[in-house]
Design an enzyme around this catalytic site. Structure first.
Site, PDB file in Angstrom:
ATOM      1  N   PHE A   9       0.885  -1.247   0.025  1.00  0.00           N
ATOM      2  CA  PHE A   9       0.119   0.092  -0.080  1.00  0.00           C
ATOM      3  C   PHE A   9       0.603   1.382   0.063  1.00  0.00           C
ATOM      4  O   PHE A   9       1.883   1.502   0.637  1.00  0.00           O
ATOM      5  CB  PHE A   9      -0.767  -0.055   1.205  1.00  0.00           C
ATOM      6  CG  PHE A   9      -1.634   1.446   1.460  1.00  0.00           C
ATOM      7  CD1 PHE A   9      -2.673   1.560   0.402  1.00  0.00           C
ATOM      8  CD2 PHE A   9      -1.508   2.104   2.353  1.00  0.00           C
ATOM      9  CE1 PHE A   9      -3.278   2.772   0.461  1.00  0.00           C
ATOM     10  CE2 PHE A   9      -2.378   3.371   2.453  1.00  0.00           C
ATOM     11  CZ  PHE A   9      -3.240   3.705   1.388  1.00  0.00           C
ATOM     12  N   GLN A  10       0.509   2.192  -0.850  1.00  0.00           N
ATOM     13  CA  GLN A  10       1.335   3.406  -1.011  1.00  0.00           C
ATOM     14  C   GLN A  10       2.779   3.286  -1.114  1.00  0.00           C
ATOM     15  O   GLN A  10       3.666   3.835  -0.845  1.00  0.00           O
ATOM     16  CB  GLN A  10       1.201   4.501   0.296  1.00  0.00           C
ATOM     17  CG  GLN A  10      -0.249   5.203   0.337  1.00  0.00           C
ATOM     18  CD  GLN A  10      -0.327   6.110   1.148  1.00  0.00           C
ATOM     19  OE1 GLN A  10       0.389   6.343   2.072  1.00  0.00           O
ATOM     20  NE2 GLN A  10      -1.368   6.859   0.794  1.00  0.00           N
TER      21      GLN A  10
END
Lengths: 589, 184
Positions: free
Chosen positions: A114-115
Site C-alpha cells: 500500500f502506497q
C-alpha cells in the site's frame, strides 16, 4: 561524539545541523516516525501544504529567494509522485532542493505494498542524484551528502527515500567530515582556467560590438557574482542582456541594461545578440527560447561561455572560448585580468555600437496601445510596479507560466538578484502561488506578489489555504483574460484562430473564492480604478486574491516566432500575426 | 562560426547533423552502488544516444568500483556530449573514449551452440580449430564452443556456423583496455 538515536531522529538532527529552519511537507503513513520526531523539537519548522507539488514549488521559491537549499518532506507513493513536477522544475532551473520521501518498510519493497512506488526509479531522471537508504548506518552520511550535492556545482534537487523500518531503526548519528562526506567521484570544478579567462579578456579588449548575455548561473553563484557582473560591465562599458532566469543579476535601472532577450525579449537585446562581434555568455545555456533558429543565431560573433556545468558548453552552440567554473569566481577573475591590462572602458571603440543600439531602442518594442475602457495587461503590471516602488519594502515577484509571465518579465523591473522567481525551463503552470508562499516564509516582512493568470493559478489554488494558515500575506495578482492566453496566441499564429480548449467557460468568482479560503478578494475592471485597487491590495495585511479583468485578446509581443532568427522579430505594431509563420514553422513549439 | 550547422527549420532539433556517425568504445569507471547501471542506461535513453554494446562488472572490489565498457555510435559532437553527460553523474569517476585516445585492445567472449551430424560435424570442428574455439560441451549431436577475440572475429565465426547447424549464441559484450603502462 556519536550519539544513539532512531533514523527519524537522525533526519531531524541532520536538518538542524544543516541549519534548516523551514521545511515544506505533508504527512502520511510511511512518514509518521519522522513527523513524530519533528513534533518533539522546535528548531525545524514545518509548513503544512495542501498538495505535495505545492511543497516542492514552495521550497523552490524559498531556495531561489535566499540562496539556501529548500527542503521538502513527503510520504511514500502518491506523496512522492506528486512531488515529481516540482523536482523536474528544480532540475531544469538548477534550484537546490533536498526532498525526503518516506518509503514502505524494506521488507515490503517490491511487493506492491500500500502506497508503495519505485521512488528512486521514478525520480532518477528528474533529480541531480537520489538515494534509497537501506541501512540506518548510512543515513547520517547520506543526509549531509545530499545537501552538499544539491548546493554545489550546478545546483539541483536530491531525493532521499527512507523506508519506514529505517526511520525506526536505532543507530549512531555522526556528522561526516569532508572526506567521508562526499562521493569521491563528485568534484565540481569552480575555478575557471586562467589561460581561458585571459583569452576571453583579450577578445573583449578587441571587441567593437560586444554584449554580455547572462543567465540564472549568475544568480546561483550568489550575490557577489551579481556585484562582479556589475563591476565588469561598468569597467568594460558593454551592454548587458539576460535570460528570463537571470533577471535581477544586473540592475534594470542601469543605463547599460538592454532588457531581456529571447522569444519575448526586447528588440534591442535580440538585434544586438544577432549583430554582435563578441558574445560573453555568463551562466546561461543557449536555450531554444533564446537562440531561435540555431544556424542563424548570432552568425558573426566570437563566443565566450562561462558555465559550471561542462556539458552545457558546446551542447547547442559551438563557442570559441569555453570556461568551466563558478560564474562569481570567473567574473571576479575577469575583472582582475581586465584591470591588469587597462583602466579604461572601451567607450570610444564601441560608441558606434551604442549608437546602433539607440536606434533599436527607439523602436520601443515593449510599447502597447493603452485604453480608457479596458485594462491592458501590460498597463496593470506597470501600475503594480510603480505602486510597489513606493512601498519601501523589499519586493519579490513570482509568476505562473504564460503571457502574464512574459509581460511581468518585460514590464516589472528588478535591480537586485533573488527577487524574481519563475519557472523557466520546465514552464510549470501553477508554480507561482506556492513559490510565493515559500518566499514569504523566508522573508516574512517583504512584499511578495504572484503575478498570475486565471488558468495557471487554478492549478495550485489550494495553497492559498496554506498562506492563510501561516498568516503569509502574499498577493496574488491575476491577469484574468478568461483565456489560456499564450495557447490562444499560438493558435492565432499557427492554427487559423481555431481556439481548441484555450478558454475557460466556467471560472470561479475569485473574490468569493478568496473569502471562502479566509483571504481577501478584490476585483477590478476599470483602468481608472486600478491604482486605488492596487493600493487596497498592498495595504491589506493578509493574503489577497486580486482579480484584474484585462483585455481578452492581447498578444504578447515582441515575439521571435519558432524557426526564425533574431532579426525577424514580430513587433507590437503587427496587425495580423496569423500570416507570419510558414508551413514549416508550424511543427515547432 | 555556425557554418557547419545546416538549417533545420526547428527551434528544437537544432543540431542537424552533417557529421559522419562514428563508433566509439567508452570506458566508464563508476561506484558499484545500487542503481548505477540504471542511471547510465537511463541517461542514454533519456537523451536519445545509441548503445551498441554494454559490459559491466566490478573490477576493484576493495574500492567498490565497477568498470562499464560501452560501445556507442554517434557524431563527433554528440560523442563529446555523451562523455560530458556521463561525467556529470555523481557516481561516475572517469570516462575515457578509448577509440579517440589511441591504441586499445578489445575482446569479447561468445558461447556458441551448434547441432548436427555427419559431414557438417567434421566441418564444424575444422572451422572451430581455425578460429581457436574451445569445445566446452559436446554430445553426439552438438557442440558448445567458447570463442574469444575481436567482435569481428566472433561475427565471422557465427556466420560460418549458420549453415552448419547453429542453434544459439550468447556474447559477453566488449571488454576494452588501453595499450601501454597507463591506467585510466
Amino acid at each position: 561524539m556519536a550519539e544513539k538515536m532512531t533514523g527519524a531522529e537522525m533526519v531531524i538532527q541532520a536538518l538542524t545541523d544543516q541549519g534548516v529552519e523551514h521545511i515544506f511537507g505533508y504527512p502520511g503513513g510511511a512518514a509518521l516516525p519522522i513527523y513524530d520526531a519533528m513534533f518533539q523539537q522546535d528548531f525545524v519548522q514545518h509548513i503544512l501544504v495542501r498538495h505535495e507539488q505545492g511543497a516542492t514549488h514552495m521550497a523552490e521559491g524559498y531556495a531561489r529567494s535566499t540562496g539556501k537549499p529548500g527542503v521538502v518532506l513527503v510520504t511514500s507513493g502518491p506523496g512522492a509522485t506528486n512531488a515529481v513536477t516540482g523536482l523536474t522544475d528544480a532540475l531544469m532551473d538548477s534550484i537546490p532542493l533536498v526532498c525526503i520521501t518516506a518509503q514502505v518498510p524494506t521488507t515490503l519493497i517490491g511487493s506492491d505494498a500500500f502506497q508503495e512506488c519505485d521512488t528512486v526509479g521514478i525520480t532518477r531522471s528528474c533529480t541531480k542524484y537520489n538515494y534509497l537508504v537501506k541501512r540506518v548506518e548510512d543515513l547520517p552520511r547520506i543526509m549531509h551528502e545530499a545537501f552538499l550535492i544539491a548546493t554545489t556545482g550546478r545546483p539541483g534537487p536530491v531525493v532521499i527515500d527512507i523506508p519506514k523500518d529505517v526511520q525506526f531503526a536505532v543507530g549512531e548519528y555522526y556528522k561526516p567530515d569532508s572526506v567521508t562526506l562526499r562521493h569521491q567521484s563528485y568534484r565540481p570544478q569552480v575555478d575557471g582556467d586562467a589561460a581561458a579567462i585571459e583569452a576571453a579578456v583579450d577578445l573583449m579588449l578587441k571587441a567593437e560590438r560586444p554584449i554580455f548575455y547572462t543567465g540564472g548561473g549568475v544568480i546561483n553563484a550568489g550575490t557577489e557574482a551579481s556585484e562582479h557582473l556589475r563591476e565588469l560591465a561598468e569597467l568594460t562599458g558593454f551592454p548587458v542582456t539576460s535570460t528570463l532566469m537571470g533577471l535581477g543579476a544586473f540592475p534594470a535601472s542601469h543605463p547599460q541594461w538592454m532588457g531581456m532577450l529571447g522569444m519575448h525579449g526586447t528588440y534591442e537585446a535580440n538585434l544586438a545578440m544577432h549583430d554582435c562581434d563578441v558574445m560573453i555568455n555568463i551562466g546561461a545555456r543557449f536555450d531554444d527560447r533564446i537562440t531561435g533558429r540555431v544556424d542563424a543565431f548570432s552568425p558573426n560573433s566570437r563566443k565566450i561561455h562561462v558555465d559550471i556545468d561542462p556539458s552545457s558548453i558546446n551542447k547547442v552552440v559551438r563557442v570559441d572560448v569555453p570556461i568551466v567554473g563558478d560564474c562569481g569566481r570567473v567574473l571576479a577573475e575577469m575583472v582582475r585580468v581586465w584591470r591588469s591590462k587597462t583602466n579604461q572602458p572601451r567607450t570610444e571603440a564601441i560608441a558606434p555600437w551604442w549608437a546602433e543600439i539607440a536606434t533599436w531602442r527607439a523602436v520601443n518594442s515593449l510599447g502597447y496601445k493603452n485604453s480608457d475602457t479596458v485594462i491592458k495587461p501590460q498597463y496593470a503590471i506597470e501600475r503594480l510596479y510603480e505602486a510597489t516602488r513606493k512601498q519601501g519594502k523589499d519586493v519579490f515577484i513570482t509568476t505562473e507560466v504564460g503571457q502574464h509571465q512574459m509581460w511581468a518579465a518585460q514590464h516589472f523591473h528588478f535591480d537586485k538578484p533573488n527577487r524574481w522567481m519563475t519557472s523557466g525551463g520546465l514552464g510549470t503552470m501553477g508554480y507561482g502561488l506556492p513559490a510565493a508562499v515559500g518566499v514569504q516564509v523566508a522573508h516574512p516582512d517583504a512584499l511578495v506578489i504572484d503575478i498570475a493568470g486565471e488558468a495557471s493559478v487554478q492549478m495550485t489554488m489550494q495553497e492559498l489555504s496554506t498562506a492563510v494558515q501561516y498568516r503569509l500575506p502574499i498577493k496574488i495578482f491575476i491577469l484574468n483574460n478568461e483565456r489560456m492566453g499564450m495557447v490562444r496566441q499560438w493558435q492565432d499564429l499557427l492554427h487559423g484562430s481555431r481556439y481548441a480548449h484555450s478558454y475557460s467557460e466556467s471560472l470561479p468568482d475569485f473574490v468569493k473564492l478568496a473569502e471562502a479560503y479566509g483571504g481577501k478578494g478584490i476585483r477590478c475592471e476599470n483602468p481608472a480604478e486600478l491604482d486605488a485597487a492596487i493600493a487596497e491590495m498592498l495595504d491589506y495585511d493578509g493574503p489577497v486574491l486580486f482579480d484584474v479583468i484585462v483585455e481578452k485578446d492581447e498578444n504578447c509581443l515582441p515575439m521571435i516566432p519558432s524557426g526564425k532568427p533574431h532579426n525577424e522579430i514580430i513587433l507590437p505594431d503587427t496587425a495580423n500575426i496569423g500570416s507570419i509563420i510558414d508551413e514549416k514553422g508550424r511543427a515547432l513549439v | 562560426m555556425n557554418a557547419h550547422l545546416q538549417p533545420t527549420g526547428s527551434a528544437y532539433f537544432i543540431t542537424s547533423e552533417t557529421q559522419e556517425i562514428e563508433r566509439h568504445t567508452l570506458s566508464v569507471l563508476v561506484d558499484n552502488e545500487p542503481g548505477i547501471l540504471a542511471r547510465v542506461v537511463g541517461l542514454f535513453s533519456a537523451r536519445g544516444y545509441n548503445i551498441e554494446s554494454l559490459t559491466v562488472s566490478e573490477t576493484e572490489h576493495g574500492r567498490r568500483l565497477s568498470r562499464i565498457t560501452v560501445v556507442v555510435t554517434a557524431t563527433p559532437k554528440v560523442l563529446v556530449q555523451i562523455k560530458l553527460q556521463l561525467e556529470r553523474l555523481v557516481p561516475v569517476h572517469k570516462v575515457h573514449d578509448l577509440t579517440a585516445e589511441g591504441a586499445s585492445l578489445e575482446r569479447e567472449l561468445a558461447l556458441i551452440k551448434v547441432a548436427g551430424s555427419g559431414d557438417h560435424r567434421a566441418e564444424t570442428l575444422r572451422l572451430a580449430d581455425a578460429f581457436r574455439a574451445q569445445i566446452v560441451d559436446a554430445t553426439v549431436e552438438s557442440f558448445v564452443f567458447e570463442v574469444t577475440g575481436k567482435p569481428a572475429k566472433i561475427d565471422s565465426f557465427i556466420t560460418l556456423m549458420q549453415p552448419l547447424g547453429l542453434v544459439e549464441v550468447v556474447r559477453t559484450g566488449l571488454a576494452a583496455i588501453s595499450r601501454g603502462p597507463q591506467s585510466m
